[in-house]
Design a protein around this motif. Structure first.
Motif, short mmCIF file in Angstrom:
data_model
loop_
_atom_site.label_atom_id
_atom_site.label_comp_id
_atom_site.label_asym_id
_atom_site.label_seq_id
_atom_site.Cartn_x
_atom_site.Cartn_y
_atom_site.Cartn_z
N GLY A 1 0.79 -1.23 0.00
CA GLY A 1 0.00 0.00 0.00
C GLY A 1 0.81 1.27 0.00
N HIS A 2 2.13 1.17 0.00
CA HIS A 2 3.01 2.35 -0.04
C HIS A 2 3.55 2.53 -1.47
N TYR A 3 3.54 3.75 -1.94
CA TYR A 3 4.05 4.04 -3.28
C TYR A 3 4.38 5.53 -3.35
N TYR A 4 5.19 5.89 -4.35
CA TYR A 4 5.53 7.30 -4.55
C TYR A 4 4.28 8.03 -5.05
N HIS A 5 3.86 9.05 -4.34
CA HIS A 5 2.67 9.78 -4.78
C HIS A 5 2.98 11.27 -4.90
N VAL A 6 1.99 12.06 -5.20
CA VAL A 6 2.08 13.49 -5.51
C VAL A 6 2.80 13.67 -6.85
N PHE A 7 4.10 13.34 -6.91
CA PHE A 7 4.83 13.44 -8.17
C PHE A 7 4.84 12.10 -8.91
N ASN A 8 4.40 11.03 -8.23
CA ASN A 8 4.40 9.66 -8.76
C ASN A 8 5.80 9.14 -9.03
N THR A 9 6.79 9.83 -8.52
CA THR A 9 8.18 9.43 -8.67
C THR A 9 9.01 10.24 -7.70
N PRO A 10 10.14 9.75 -7.26
CA PRO A 10 11.07 10.64 -6.53
C PRO A 10 11.58 11.74 -7.44
N LEU A 11 11.91 12.86 -6.87
CA LEU A 11 12.55 13.95 -7.61
C LEU A 11 14.05 13.88 -7.40
N TYR A 12 14.81 14.04 -8.48
CA TYR A 12 16.27 13.95 -8.40
C TYR A 12 16.89 15.27 -8.83
N TYR A 13 18.10 15.56 -8.29
CA TYR A 13 18.76 16.85 -8.51
C TYR A 13 20.25 16.61 -8.77
N ARG A 14 20.79 17.45 -9.66
CA ARG A 14 22.21 17.38 -9.96
C ARG A 14 23.00 18.18 -8.95
N LEU A 15 24.24 17.81 -8.79
CA LEU A 15 25.15 18.63 -7.98
C LEU A 15 25.56 19.85 -8.78
N PRO A 16 25.69 21.01 -8.11
CA PRO A 16 26.11 22.21 -8.84
C PRO A 16 27.55 22.08 -9.33
N GLU A 17 27.86 22.84 -10.33
CA GLU A 17 29.21 22.79 -10.90
C GLU A 17 30.24 23.20 -9.85
N GLY A 18 31.30 22.44 -9.78
CA GLY A 18 32.37 22.74 -8.84
C GLY A 18 32.18 22.10 -7.47
N ALA A 19 31.11 21.33 -7.27
CA ALA A 19 30.88 20.68 -5.97
C ALA A 19 31.98 19.66 -5.70
N VAL A 20 32.48 19.66 -4.50
CA VAL A 20 33.55 18.73 -4.10
C VAL A 20 32.95 17.76 -3.08
N VAL A 21 32.80 16.49 -3.49
CA VAL A 21 32.18 15.49 -2.60
C VAL A 21 33.05 14.24 -2.54
#
Length: 1017
Positions: free
Chosen positions: A997-1017
Motif C-alpha cells: 500500500g506504499h508508493y511514490y505519490h504526488v509526483f508519482n516518482t522521486p525527484l532527483y537533482y544534480r550537484l552544482p558545478e564545482g561541488a567537491v564530494v
C-alpha cells in the motif's frame, strides 16, 4: 525402615553382579568435563592463538585470552577433541542426575523432582549448544545456551536445598561464586558490545571460563553426597519376582513387606483374593501391578502442586494481558477523533465487581466451577485478535474484562493467605517479560497478530491447558495452608469487618493503577528519566538494553513479603521509602531518576500481598471492589488528561500535572500502612504460604529475573549500527508522523513502519507521536523493532512525565550529543523537539526533529517556530537537517511558521516548488540535496513519509553554491549513479504497484537533482 532404600535381594549370586560406588560416577564426570574444556583451551592456544582471541572489536595484543565459544567451536582439532570428550561425559552426567534424584526423593516434597527435571533438560541443552556452535546456527546456539543457564537456577538452588552438612556448604559457596561472576561478566560484555572497548572481551572471557569451572565444581560435590550415603550401583540381569521391586519407603514395613491397609489408605485399590502367579511373575489379570499404580499415585501427588501453581501464574498472566489491552483497544477511536468518541464508556467494564454484591453470584464465582467458567469466558479477550474490525475487537475485549474482573475480585475475596496477591505479582512480571522479549508488545494482545509479532494461538492453547488443570484440580486446595496453620490472632484478624472498607478499596485501586502505569513494561520507568546523549554516550539507561533491571527490581520487591515479616512492608517507614523513591523518579533524570524508578518497582511489588489481603477482609464485597475499580478508572482519566487536556472537558485543571496524579496515587496507598498500633495489629504477622509454595515462588522469581537478563543479552546488538551506503557520503533522512503506533485498522504498526524504513534505506529517521509509555497506548516502545532488527542508535525524546505526544530519532550514525526541548506552548499542547548532533562520515551534522502545535493555536505555532529557528541558527555553520511537523503552507509569510523557520533558521526548503504540503517539512543547510520523495501512508497512519537524500561535502570543503538556481538543478535518475536511486518497487499507484500500500505519490516518482558545478564530494 532400614530397608527403605534397599532393593530386596534376587536369587542371582552376588558374584554375577557388578557393584561400584556411586561416588566414582561423580568423579568420572568431573575429570572428563575438566579434560574436555582444558584440552580445548590448551590446544586452541597452542595452534590458533591469534585467531581465537580475535573478535569484532580488536585482536592481539589488546585481546589476549579466548572466549569459551571461540575455543571449543571454531577450529580443528580442538573442536573435535572437545566434542568427543563431552560425548564421553554425557553418560556419567545423566547417571549423576538420576542418582541424586534417587538419593533425595521424598513423598513430602516435590523439590527433588523439580531438580531432576532441571538436570535432565540442562544436560540435553548442554549437548545442544556444544554440538551446534554459533558458527553453525547462531540463534539455535544462543537459545540452547540461554536454556542451559536458566536450568542452572533450579539445579543449583534446588541442589543446595536437597543437601546437608559439608556438601550443602560447599554447594552454597560454589553457587554464590557462580552467580556473582555473572555480574562482572555482563558488565564487560556490555563494554565490548555497546562501547566496543578493546580488551573488554578478554576480561569477559575470564568470567565466562569461571562460570564453566564453577559449574563443574558444583556437580563434583555429588561425590560427597554419594560417599556419605554409601550409595552403590549394581549392574546385572533383571531381578526376578514381584518382591524384587523396591516399594516407596513410607509403605514398607520393618521387614520390607507392604500392608494392604497401607495401600488402601494410599488410595490404591487392593483385592482380597490372592493374585495368581505364573513362574513367580504376576498374571496378566493383575497388571498394572499394585506397585505401578502406587507409583503413579505418588507421581501425581508430587507434581500436582507444581502444575497448579504454574496454571495459576499463567492465568494471572492472561489477566494482565486482557486488562492492559482494554485501554489501547478503545483509545484507537479517541486517537482518530482527537476527542471523546463515545467508546470510552468501555472503561465502565471495570466496574463489574459491583455484581458480587449479589450473594448467589458471589457464592458461585468462588466455587471451582465458577472460577473455571469465568476464566473460560474471559478468553474472548485473547481470541479477539481474529476479529477484523476494531469495534468488534473492542466489544470482545470489553466483555472479557467484565467477566474477568468478576472472577478476580471473587478470588481476592478468598485471599486470606496472600497467595492471590503473590500470583498477581508473578503474572505482572511474566507479562512485562513477554513484552521485553517481543519488541514491547504483549504477544497475546488482540492488537497484535502473526504479522505484527503476535503469538495469539499459542497463548490460547496454553490458557486452555491451564483451565483443564484448574477444572480437574482436587477440591481440597493444594496451594493453601490449612486453617490450623494460623494462630488464633491471625484468624481473628481475618474475620470479615465493615469498618474502614473505603481506605482499603482506595489503596487496592491505586496499587492496580500504579502497577499498570509504571511497571507493565520494563522500559516505562526508564522513559521517565531518559534525557539523551553526551560525549557520544547515553546519559542514562536505554529501555531496550536495561529494561531487565526493572524486572529484577520487581522480582526483588515481590520476594520481600515471602521472606520478611509483613510488619516490615506495612510499616510507615516503608511507605516513606516508597514516596521518596517516587519523588526521585519524578524529579531527577538519567541514572539517578532510573534508580528512583527501580526503588518504586521494589516498593509497589512488595505491598501487593498485604494490600490485596486488606481489601479481602471486609464483608461488603460488592461495594469494596466497586470502589477499587472506580479508583482505577479515575486515575486512568487523570493520567491521560495531563497531556490530552485540550480534548476533554475540565482538562485544563490537570494540564501537565503528572506530579498531582503521582501524589494522589501514593496518598491513596497510605491507608495500607500501620500508622497506629491498632491498625498495625490487624495485619497478619507474615504470609501463610506453605513452605512448598514459598519455594515455588522464590524459584520462579529467580528464573524470571535470570530470563530477563538473558533476553536483554540475546537482543544486545552484536555490532554497532552502520549506514546503508558506507563510503559514499550519501545518507537518506525521513520524517513520519506515525499516529501512536496504531494503524488504520487498530493493529500495532511497528513492523509495517520498519519495513518501509528498511526498503527506503533511511539512515536518519524522525518519528512523531511516539510517546507510548502510557496506559492508553499500552506502555510500548514504537522504536523497538527497528533498533533490534535493523540496528539504529535511538533517542526517545521527552518522556511521559513531560506531557508531549512524543518524538523519536533513529540514526545509523553515532549520536554525539542530544538535547530535548519543550517548545513554548502557552495555549495548546506541549510541543517536543530533539536537537541532536550526529557523526555522519566524520562530519558533525545537527538534526532537529519536532512536532509543533495544531492550527487552532497560532500563537503557540509562532513561538515554537521562533525557538526552532533559534536552535538551527545557533548551530551555524554546522550542517543541519530539520525533520518536523509544522502545520503551515509552503512559502507562507510571518507569523506563519514557514518564513520564520527558513529565514531565521538559515536553512533551505528541500523543494520550495512543492506547494502541496501542509504538515511535514524537510529543511537543510550545508549539504547537497540529491533526491526528494513522498511515500503514501498505506494503512500505517494518517500522514505520508517524506524523504530527503543528501551528500556531505568532502572534508575541508563547504557547499560550493547555495543559490536557489544551483540547488534546483533537476535531473533524471538515469543521469545519476545508482547509489542515488530510491527503490524501484515503490513506483505505481494503489492499483498498479507499490509495496504493502506504499508508493511514490504526488509526483508519482522521486525527484532527483544534480550537484552544482564545482561541488567537491
Amino acid at each position: 525402615m532400614a530397608n527403605a532404600r534397599k532393593t530386596l535381594r534376587s536369587n542371582k549370586p552376588l558374584s554375577e553382579r557388578l557393584v561400584i560406588d556411586a561416588s566414582h560416577v561423580a568423579a568420572i564426570h568431573t575429570y572428563l568435563a575438566l579434560s574436555a574444556f582444558g584440552a580445548a583451551l590448551v590446544l586452541g592456544c597452542a595452534l590458533h592463538y591469534t585467531k581465537i582471541v580475535k573478535n569484532g572489536v580488536a585482536g592481539y595484543p589488546q585481546e589476549w585470552f579466548p572466549s569459551v565459544s571461540a575455543t571449543i567451536g571454531d577450529w580443528y582439532p580442538e573442536r573435535n577433541i572437545f566434542q568427543i570428550l563431552i560425548a564421553m561425559t554425557s553418560g556419567p552426567r545423566f547417571a549423576l542426575v538420576f542418582l541424586q534424584y534417587f538419593l533425595t526423593r521424598s513423598e513430602h516434597t516435590s523439590l527433588p523432582g523439580l531438580v531432576f527435571t532441571a538436570g535432565v533438560v540442562r544436560t540435553l541443552s548442554c549437548g545442544g549448544w556444544v554440538y551446534i556452535t554459533s558458527s553453525d546456527d547462531h540463534d539455535v546456539h544462543d537459545v540452547l545456551m540461554v536454556l542451559y543457564i536458566l536450568c542452572n537456577v533450579p539445579w543449583m538452588i534446588g541442589g543446595i536445598a536437597c543437601s546437608n552438612g559439608k556438601a550443602r556448604a560447599r554447594r552454597r559457596l560454589v553457587a554464590t561464586l557462580f552467580f556473582a561472576s555473572i555480574i562482572p561478566m555482563v558488565y564487560f560484555f556490555m563494554q565490548h558490545k555497546v562501547y566496543r572497548v578493546p580488551g573488554a572481551y578478554t576480561r569477559y572471557s575470564f568470567f565466562e571460563w569461571s562460570l564453566i569451572l564453577f559449574d563443574i565444581l558444583f556437580d563434583s560435590v555429588a561425590e560427597m553426597d554419594f560417599k556419605a550415603a554409601n550409595l552403590q550401583v549394581a549392574l546385572g540381569s533383571s531381578l526376578k519376582g514381584r518382591d524384587s521391586i523396591p516399594a516407596p519407603p513410607a509403605l514398607l514395613r520393618g521387614d520390607g513387606s507392604i500392608s494392604k491397609v497401607d495401600l488402601k489408605q494410599a488410595g490404591v485399590p487392593v483385592s482380597t483374593e490372592p493374585a495368581p502367579l505364573t513362574n513367580g511373575a504376576p498374571a496378566e489379570t493383575d497388571r498394572p501391578s499394585l506397585r505401578t499404580r502406587l507409583a503413579r499415585l505418588e507421581l501425581l501427588a508430587e507434581w500436582r502442586p507444581v502444575a497448579s501453581f504454574t496454571s495459576d501464574v499463567y492465568l494471572s498472566y492472561i489477566f494482565w494481558s486482557i486488562f492492559t489491552s482494554l485501554l489501547p483497544t478503545l483509545f484507537y477511536f479517541s486517537v482518530w477523533e482527537l476527542g471523546i468518541s463515545g467508546q470510552e464508556l468501555a472503561l465502565l467494564a471495570l466496574l463489574s465487581p459491583l455484581l458480587l454484591g449479589i450473594v448467589p453470584l458471589r457464592a458461585w464465582a468462588r466455587t471451582q466451577r465458577g472460577r473455571v467458567t469465568l476464566h473460560a469466558l474471559s478468553l474472548t479477550g485473547i481470541g479477539a485478535y481474529a476479529l477484523g474490525k476494531p469495534l468488534h475487537r473492542l466489544g470482545a475485549v470489553t466483555f472479557a474484562n467484565v467477566i474477568m474482573f468478576i472472577g478476580w475480585a471473587a478470588g481476592w475475596v478468598d485471599d486470606r493467605d496472600g497467595y492471590q496477591g503473590v500470583i498477581m505479582g508473578l503474572g505482572l512480571i511474566l507479562s512485562s517479560l513477554s513484552k521485553l522479549g517481543n519488541h514491547s508488545n504483549n504477544p497475546v494482545w488482540p492488537m497484535v497478530n502473526a504479522e505484527s509479532g503476535g503469538y495469539n494461538k499459542t497463548g490460547l492453547v496454553l490458557a486452555i491447558c491451564a483451565l483443564i488443570e484448574l477444572s480437574t484440580r482436587p477440591p481440597i486446595p493444594l496451594v493453601s495452608p490449612t486453617k490450623t496453620e494460623r494462630t488464633p490472632k491471625e484468624e481473628a484478624n481475618l474475620l470479615p469487618s465493615t469498618n474502614n472498607w473505603l481506605p482499603a478499596s482506595l489503596a487496592l485501586g491505586s496499587l492496580i493503577f500504579s502497577l499498570h502505569c509504571l511497571l507493565s513494561d520494563s522500559g516505562t520507568v526508564i522513559a521517565w528519566s531518559w534525557s539523551g546523549y553526551e560525549n557520544g554516550r547515553p546519559r542514562g539507561p536505554l529501555p531496550h538494553l536495561y529494561g531487565s533491571l526493572t524486572l529484577v527490581a520487581q522480582a526483588i520487591g515481590l520476594l520481600l513479603p515471602t521472606i520478611l515479616p509483613i510488619a516490615t512492608v506495612t510499616h510507615p517507614l516503608w511507605f516513606l521509602y516508597g514516596s521518596a523513591s517516587a519523588y526521585t523518579m519524578y524529579c531527577y533524570r538519567d541514572w539517578y531518576g532510573f534508580a528512583g524508578g527501580l526503588n518504586v518497582a521494589i516498593f509497589l511489588m512488595s505491598i501487593i500481598p498485604s494490600v490485596t489481603r486488606q481489601a479481602a477482609s471486609y464483608a461488603k464485597v460488592g461495594r469494596t471492589y466497586f470502589m477499587v475499580s472506580l479508583t482505577v478508572i479515575i486515575l486512568y482519566l487523570a493520567n491521560v488528561w495531563t497531556v490530552a487536556y485540550a480534548f476533554v472537558p475540565g482538562g485544563a485543571y490537570l494540564r501537565e500535572r503528572s506530579d498531582l496524579v503521582l501524589a494522589a496515587q501514593f496518598a491513596a496507598l497510605a491507608p495500607a500502612f500501620g500508622w497506629t498500633s491498632k491498625a498495625a495489629s490487624r495485619f497478619p504477622a507474615s504470609l501463610t504460604l506453605t513452605s512448598s509454595i514459598g519455594g515455588y515462588v522464590r524459584t520462579l522469581l529467580a528464573l524470571l529475573s535470570l530470563s530477563s537478563v538473558l533476553v536483554s543479552l540475546y537482543k544486545w546488538p552484536a555490532i554497532g549500527p552502520t549506514p546503508y551506503k558506507p563510503g559514499t557520503r550519501i545518507f537518506n533522512a525521513g520524517i513520519w508522523t506515525v499516529h501512536f503506533g496504531i494503524d488504520n485498522v487498530g493493529h500495532d504498526s511497528q513492523r509495517r513502519i520498519t519495513d518501509v524504513i528498511r526498503d527506503m534505506q533511511l539512515d536518519v529517521v524522525g518519528l512523531l507521536e511516539t510517546d507510548l509509555h502510557r496506559t492508553v497506548y499500552g506502555n510500548r516502545d514504537l522504536t523497538r523493532v527497528a533498533i533490534e532488527e535493523l540496528g539504529y542508535y535511538v533517542d526517545l525524546g521527552p518522556g511521559p512525565n513531560m506531557h508531549t505526544w512524543g518524538a523519536a530519532l533513529l540514526s545509523k550514525f553515532p549520536i554525539i550529543s542530544s538535547h530535548h526541548h519543550l517548545l513554548p506552548s502557552p495555549h495548546g499542547e506541549l510541543a517536543p523537539a530533539i536537537e541532536a548532533v550526529l557523526d555522519i562520515y566524520g562530519t558533525e551534522v545537527t538534526v532537529v526533529v519536532s512536532h509543533n502545535g495544531q492550527e487552532e493555536d497560532p500563537l503557540d505555532r509562532e513561538l515554537q517556530s521562533r525557538e526552532l529557528a533559534r536552535i538551527m541558527a545557533q548551530s551555524h555553520p554546522r550542517p543541519v537537517v530539520f525533520l518536523g511537523y509544522v502545520v503551515t503552507k509552503p512559502g507562507a509569510s510571518r507569523p506563519a511558521p514557514y518564513d520564520i523557520l527558513v529565514n531565521d533558521g538559515r536553512v533551505h526548503d528541500i523543494d520550495p516548488h512543492d506547494w502541496d504540503r501542509w504538515c511535514e517539512y524537510v529543511l537543510y543547510r550545508g549539504l547537497y540535496r540529491t533526491a526528494y520523495a513522498r511515500v503514501s501512508r498505506g494503512i500505517v497512519t494518517d500522514t505520508e513519509l517524506q524523504i530527503g537524500q543528501f551528500v556531505l561535502p568532502k572534508h575541508g570543503h563547504g557547499v560550493t553554491n547555495e543559490t536557489e538556481e544551483a540547488r534546483m538543478l533537476r535531473s533524471w535518475k538515469e543521469d545519476l549513479p545508482e547509489d542515488h536511486w530510491f527503490p524501484m518497487e515503490y513506483y505505481g499507484g494503489p492499483d498498479e504497484g507499490g509495496v504493502n500500500g506504499h508508493y511514490y505519490h504526488v509526483f508519482n516518482t522521486p525527484l532527483y537533482y544534480r550537484l552544482p558545478e564545482g561541488a567537491v564530494v
